[in-house]
Design a protein around this motif. Sequence first.
Motif, mmCIF file in Angstrom:
data_model
loop_
_atom_site.group_PDB
_atom_site.id
_atom_site.type_symbol
_atom_site.label_atom_id
_atom_site.label_comp_id
_atom_site.label_asym_id
_atom_site.label_seq_id
_atom_site.Cartn_x
_atom_site.Cartn_y
_atom_site.Cartn_z
ATOM 1 N N ASP A 139 29.505 44.586 49.109
ATOM 2 C CA ASP A 139 30.700 44.874 48.313
ATOM 3 C C ASP A 139 31.955 44.801 49.164
ATOM 4 O O ASP A 139 32.674 45.773 49.321
ATOM 5 C CB ASP A 139 30.568 46.246 47.655
ATOM 6 C CG ASP A 139 31.623 46.479 46.594
ATOM 7 O OD1 ASP A 139 32.151 45.497 46.064
ATOM 8 O OD2 ASP A 139 31.921 47.655 46.315
ATOM 9 N N GLN A 150 41.094 33.556 44.493
ATOM 10 C CA GLN A 150 40.083 34.555 44.852
ATOM 11 C C GLN A 150 39.381 35.089 43.604
ATOM 12 O O GLN A 150 38.168 35.281 43.614
ATOM 13 C CB GLN A 150 40.704 35.702 45.639
ATOM 14 C CG GLN A 150 40.976 35.319 47.078
ATOM 15 C CD GLN A 150 41.561 36.462 47.876
ATOM 16 O OE1 GLN A 150 42.732 36.774 47.743
ATOM 17 N NE2 GLN A 150 40.736 37.064 48.694
ATOM 18 N N ASN A 151 40.125 35.332 42.533
ATOM 19 C CA ASN A 151 39.511 35.800 41.287
ATOM 20 C C ASN A 151 38.530 34.778 40.732
ATOM 21 O O ASN A 151 37.455 35.127 40.245
ATOM 22 C CB ASN A 151 40.580 36.129 40.247
ATOM 23 C CG ASN A 151 41.351 37.378 40.596
ATOM 24 O OD1 ASN A 151 40.905 38.213 41.384
ATOM 25 N ND2 ASN A 151 42.538 37.515 40.022
ATOM 26 N N LYS A 170 35.006 41.820 49.664
ATOM 27 C CA LYS A 170 35.478 40.497 49.279
ATOM 28 C C LYS A 170 35.825 39.680 50.519
ATOM 29 O O LYS A 170 36.476 40.187 51.427
ATOM 30 C CB LYS A 170 36.735 40.613 48.416
ATOM 31 C CG LYS A 170 36.526 41.224 47.073
ATOM 32 C CD LYS A 170 37.844 41.253 46.332
ATOM 33 C CE LYS A 170 37.716 41.924 44.994
ATOM 34 N NZ LYS A 170 38.998 41.998 44.296
ATOM 35 N N ASN A 216 35.387 34.899 42.968
ATOM 36 C CA ASN A 216 34.595 36.111 42.697
ATOM 37 C C ASN A 216 33.843 35.981 41.378
ATOM 38 O O ASN A 216 32.676 36.367 41.277
ATOM 39 C CB ASN A 216 35.489 37.349 42.682
ATOM 40 C CG ASN A 216 35.944 37.739 44.063
ATOM 41 O OD1 ASN A 216 35.263 37.502 45.050
ATOM 42 N ND2 ASN A 216 37.114 38.339 44.155
ATOM 43 N N TYR A 272 38.220 37.470 52.169
ATOM 44 C CA TYR A 272 39.617 37.175 51.911
ATOM 45 C C TYR A 272 39.971 35.805 52.453
ATOM 46 O O TYR A 272 39.476 35.383 53.490
ATOM 47 C CB TYR A 272 40.519 38.257 52.526
ATOM 48 C CG TYR A 272 40.391 39.555 51.782
ATOM 49 C CD1 TYR A 272 41.086 39.760 50.593
ATOM 50 C CD2 TYR A 272 39.563 40.559 52.253
ATOM 51 C CE1 TYR A 272 40.953 40.940 49.892
ATOM 52 C CE2 TYR A 272 39.424 41.744 51.544
ATOM 53 C CZ TYR A 272 40.118 41.928 50.363
ATOM 54 O OH TYR A 272 39.986 43.086 49.661
ATOM 55 N N ALA A 285 30.905 33.687 41.866
ATOM 56 C CA ALA A 285 29.812 34.354 42.575
ATOM 57 C C ALA A 285 28.968 35.185 41.614
ATOM 58 O O ALA A 285 27.733 35.185 41.698
ATOM 59 C CB ALA A 285 30.368 35.229 43.699
ATOM 60 N N VAL A 286 29.607 35.883 40.700
ATOM 61 C CA VAL A 286 28.878 36.687 39.715
ATOM 62 C C VAL A 286 28.026 35.791 38.822
ATOM 63 O O VAL A 286 26.847 36.077 38.568
ATOM 64 C CB VAL A 286 29.859 37.530 38.869
ATOM 65 C CG1 VAL A 286 29.160 38.175 37.688
ATOM 66 C CG2 VAL A 286 30.524 38.592 39.730
ATOM 67 N N HIS A 309 24.033 42.300 47.561
ATOM 68 C CA HIS A 309 25.424 41.882 47.409
ATOM 69 C C HIS A 309 26.279 42.854 48.205
ATOM 70 O O HIS A 309 26.299 44.045 47.919
ATOM 71 C CB HIS A 309 25.831 41.896 45.930
ATOM 72 C CG HIS A 309 27.286 41.660 45.717
ATOM 73 N ND1 HIS A 309 27.875 40.427 45.883
ATOM 74 C CD2 HIS A 309 28.291 42.512 45.398
ATOM 75 C CE1 HIS A 309 29.166 40.532 45.643
ATOM 76 N NE2 HIS A 309 29.447 41.789 45.352
#
Length: 152
Positions: A60, A129-130, A62, A133, A64, A136-137, A58
């Motif tokens: 690290d 974006q949040n 982001k 993210n 954008y 993705a997790v 992964h």
Amino acid sequence: MKAIVTVVEKITSEAHINIPDGLTSTAIKQHITDRYNSGEMLTEMNIFHVDFESISAHIDSKPYINWHQGNPCDNRAYYFCKLGRFSLTLLTDTEQNLTRTEAYLGNFKQLIYISEKEISKELATVELQNFLNGLAVELQILSHIEFSEDSV
């Protein structure tokens, strides 16, 4: 740039131990279990075989969202963005003070996110974006699902 590497492996260890003669199968299992649980056998264990189940990294950083402006109409501004297999849209309506964001996945444009609020374009972008993210997790967690042979 920083990467988090996750390796899932199955390790087979081997130990050569002495078992007293004349024990039943159950007594042999118990003798081995007792030696293992006491820690005596751990010093004699050698890695015999390693199977790599999976390896993933992964990065690290982001991704954008960089909006590209589409053709505006009336009191609305239209923006779009393509991130991998995601198609993102943002529509602002200055008359009603609304910002609508949508995220679609894949070639069939499966809608996976929609929001319509009285917020700025910038805040709507942060919320989107949040969401991505967090998604993705969750997908990373799903990649580690295993099924035992007994349950299949």
